[in-house]
Design a protein around this motif. Structure first.
Motif, PDB file in Angstrom:
ATOM      1  N   ILE A   1       0.812  -1.186   0.096  1.00 55.02           N
ATOM      2  CA  ILE A   1      -0.025   0.118   0.074  1.00 55.02           C
ATOM      3  C   ILE A   1       0.825   1.272  -0.114  1.00 55.02           C
ATOM      4  CG2 ILE A   1      -1.700   1.299   1.468  1.00 55.02           C
ATOM      5  CD1 ILE A   1      -2.843  -1.294   2.340  1.00 55.02           C
ATOM      6  N   TRP A   2       0.576   2.218  -0.945  1.00 53.40           N
ATOM      7  CA  TRP A   2       1.363   3.415  -1.111  1.00 53.40           C
ATOM      8  C   TRP A   2       0.242   4.452  -0.901  1.00 53.40           C
ATOM      9  CZ3 TRP A   2       1.042   7.130  -4.692  1.00 53.40           C
ATOM     10  CH2 TRP A   2       1.958   8.330  -4.728  1.00 53.40           C
ATOM     11  N   VAL A   3       0.722   5.594  -0.089  1.00 57.01           N
ATOM     12  CA  VAL A   3      -0.074   6.891  -0.101  1.00 57.01           C
ATOM     13  C   VAL A   3       0.759   8.035  -0.357  1.00 57.01           C
ATOM     14  CG1 VAL A   3      -1.522   8.231   1.625  1.00 57.01           C
ATOM     15  CG2 VAL A   3      -1.726   5.557   1.639  1.00 57.01           C
ATOM     16  N   GLY A   4       0.288   8.699  -1.459  1.00 58.10           N
ATOM     17  CA  GLY A   4       1.114  10.274  -1.653  1.00 58.10           C
ATOM     18  C   GLY A   4       0.433  10.714  -2.773  1.00 58.10           C
ATOM     19  N   TYR A   5       0.716  12.128  -2.873  1.00 56.24           N
ATOM     20  CA  TYR A   5       0.301  12.992  -3.531  1.00 56.24           C
ATOM     21  C   TYR A   5      -1.217  13.003  -3.832  1.00 56.24           C
ATOM     22  CZ  TYR A   5       5.222  12.884  -4.688  1.00 56.24           C
ATOM     23  OH  TYR A   5       6.591  13.091  -4.599  1.00 56.24           O
ATOM     24  N   GLY A   6      -1.967  12.839  -2.774  1.00 53.54           N
ATOM     25  CA  GLY A   6      -3.429  12.517  -2.707  1.00 53.54           C
ATOM     26  C   GLY A   6      -4.101  11.193  -3.207  1.00 53.54           C
ATOM     27  N   LYS A   7      -3.248  10.306  -3.665  1.00 54.08           N
ATOM     28  CA  LYS A   7      -3.616   9.222  -4.133  1.00 54.08           C
ATOM     29  C   LYS A   7      -3.399   8.035  -2.953  1.00 54.08           C
ATOM     30  CE  LYS A   7      -2.931  10.753  -8.756  1.00 54.08           C
ATOM     31  NZ  LYS A   7      -1.929  10.552  -9.912  1.00 54.08           N
ATOM     32  N   VAL A   8      -4.203   6.796  -3.236  1.00 51.43           N
ATOM     33  CA  VAL A   8      -4.017   5.678  -2.324  1.00 51.43           C
ATOM     34  C   VAL A   8      -3.942   4.561  -3.233  1.00 51.43           C
ATOM     35  CG1 VAL A   8      -5.075   4.387  -0.520  1.00 51.43           C
ATOM     36  CG2 VAL A   8      -5.471   6.878  -0.352  1.00 51.43           C
TER      37      VAL A   8
ATOM     38  N   ASP B   1       1.154  -0.356 -15.104  1.00 47.10           N
ATOM     39  CA  ASP B   1      -0.156  -0.791 -14.881  1.00 47.10           C
ATOM     40  C   ASP B   1      -0.273  -1.714 -13.766  1.00 47.10           C
ATOM     41  OD1 ASP B   1       1.011  -2.691 -16.138  1.00 47.10           O
ATOM     42  OD2 ASP B   1      -0.766  -3.565 -17.400  1.00 47.10           O
ATOM     43  N   ASN B   2       0.684  -1.875 -12.640  1.00 47.12           N
ATOM     44  CA  ASN B   2       0.913  -2.741 -11.731  1.00 47.12           C
ATOM     45  C   ASN B   2       0.287  -2.217 -10.346  1.00 47.12           C
ATOM     46  OD1 ASN B   2       2.911  -0.947 -11.338  1.00 47.12           O
ATOM     47  ND2 ASN B   2       4.553  -2.371 -10.427  1.00 47.12           N
ATOM     48  N   PHE B   3      -0.783  -1.465 -10.468  1.00 47.40           N
ATOM     49  CA  PHE B   3      -1.433  -0.984  -9.026  1.00 47.40           C
ATOM     50  C   PHE B   3      -2.969  -1.191  -9.334  1.00 47.40           C
ATOM     51  CE2 PHE B   3      -1.014   2.861 -11.627  1.00 47.40           C
ATOM     52  CZ  PHE B   3      -2.026   3.445 -11.506  1.00 47.40           C
ATOM     53  N   PHE B   4      -3.529  -1.083  -7.967  1.00 47.36           N
ATOM     54  CA  PHE B   4      -4.878  -1.054  -7.930  1.00 47.36           C
ATOM     55  C   PHE B   4      -5.280   0.397  -7.192  1.00 47.36           C
ATOM     56  CE2 PHE B   4      -4.590  -5.478  -7.564  1.00 47.36           C
ATOM     57  CZ  PHE B   4      -5.075  -5.862  -8.499  1.00 47.36           C
ATOM     58  N   ASP B   5      -6.307   1.292  -7.717  1.00 47.02           N
ATOM     59  CA  ASP B   5      -6.302   2.356  -7.190  1.00 47.02           C
ATOM     60  C   ASP B   5      -7.510   2.135  -6.272  1.00 47.02           C
ATOM     61  OD1 ASP B   5      -6.583   5.040  -6.564  1.00 47.02           O
ATOM     62  OD2 ASP B   5      -7.591   5.765  -8.217  1.00 47.02           O
ATOM     63  N   LEU B   6      -7.156   2.455  -4.892  1.00 48.33           N
ATOM     64  CA  LEU B   6      -8.096   2.101  -3.729  1.00 48.33           C
ATOM     65  C   LEU B   6      -9.057   3.202  -3.557  1.00 48.33           C
ATOM     66  CD1 LEU B   6      -5.471   0.527  -1.149  1.00 48.33           C
ATOM     67  CD2 LEU B   6      -7.089  -0.706  -2.796  1.00 48.33           C
ATOM     68  N   ALA B   7      -9.021   4.307  -4.102  1.00 48.59           N
ATOM     69  CA  ALA B   7      -9.919   5.617  -3.859  1.00 48.59           C
ATOM     70  C   ALA B   7     -11.243   5.113  -4.731  1.00 48.59           C
ATOM     71  CB  ALA B   7      -9.114   6.642  -4.499  1.00 48.59           C
ATOM     72  N   GLU B   8     -11.042   4.152  -5.729  1.00 44.76           N
ATOM     73  CA  GLU B   8     -12.718   3.557  -6.243  1.00 44.76           C
ATOM     74  C   GLU B   8     -13.560   2.714  -5.530  1.00 44.76           C
ATOM     75  OE1 GLU B   8     -11.150   1.334  -9.339  1.00 44.76           O
ATOM     76  OE2 GLU B   8     -10.352   2.818 -10.560  1.00 44.76           O
TER      77      GLU B   8
END
Length: 94
Positions: free
Chosen positions: A59-66, A85-92
């Motif tokens: 899990i990475w948090v930075g620049y307003g993104k999770v 393309d190796n991440f999931f956007d958890l804000a969704e």
């Protein structure tokens, strides 16, 4: 098909989101369950069983993104580290 989720891993991810992102526990649990379901759907899209290969998330948090970055045992090192393309956007999840 019924899946068994690793609830210990879901709670660890939720607490990581509470500490790193400053989310409430309810939001963090929603994001963590979303991540667990996305991992299973991603495995199904690649046709990989849960027991065959390992898939780890970070899990990475930075620049307003999770985001949750993942590495897969069935992909090459190039695909795991160099592709964008190796991440999931958890804000969704919210």
């Amino acid at each position: 098909m019924k899946y068994l989720f690793d609830k210990k891993e879901i709670m660890k991810n939720a607490w990581t989101l509470v500490r790193k992102a400053g989310k409430s526990m309810a939001e963090a649990l929603k994001m963590s369950w979303y991540l667990a379901k996305k991992v299973i759907s991603y495995r199904e899209s690649w046709g990989v069983n849960a027991e065959d290969e390992e898939m780890t998330t970070n899990i990475w948090v930075g620049y307003g993104k999770v985001r949750a970055y993942y590495t897969c045992g069935w992909r090459s090192n190039y695909q795991n580290k160099k592709c964008r393309d190796n991440f999931f956007d958890l804000a969704e999840a919210l």
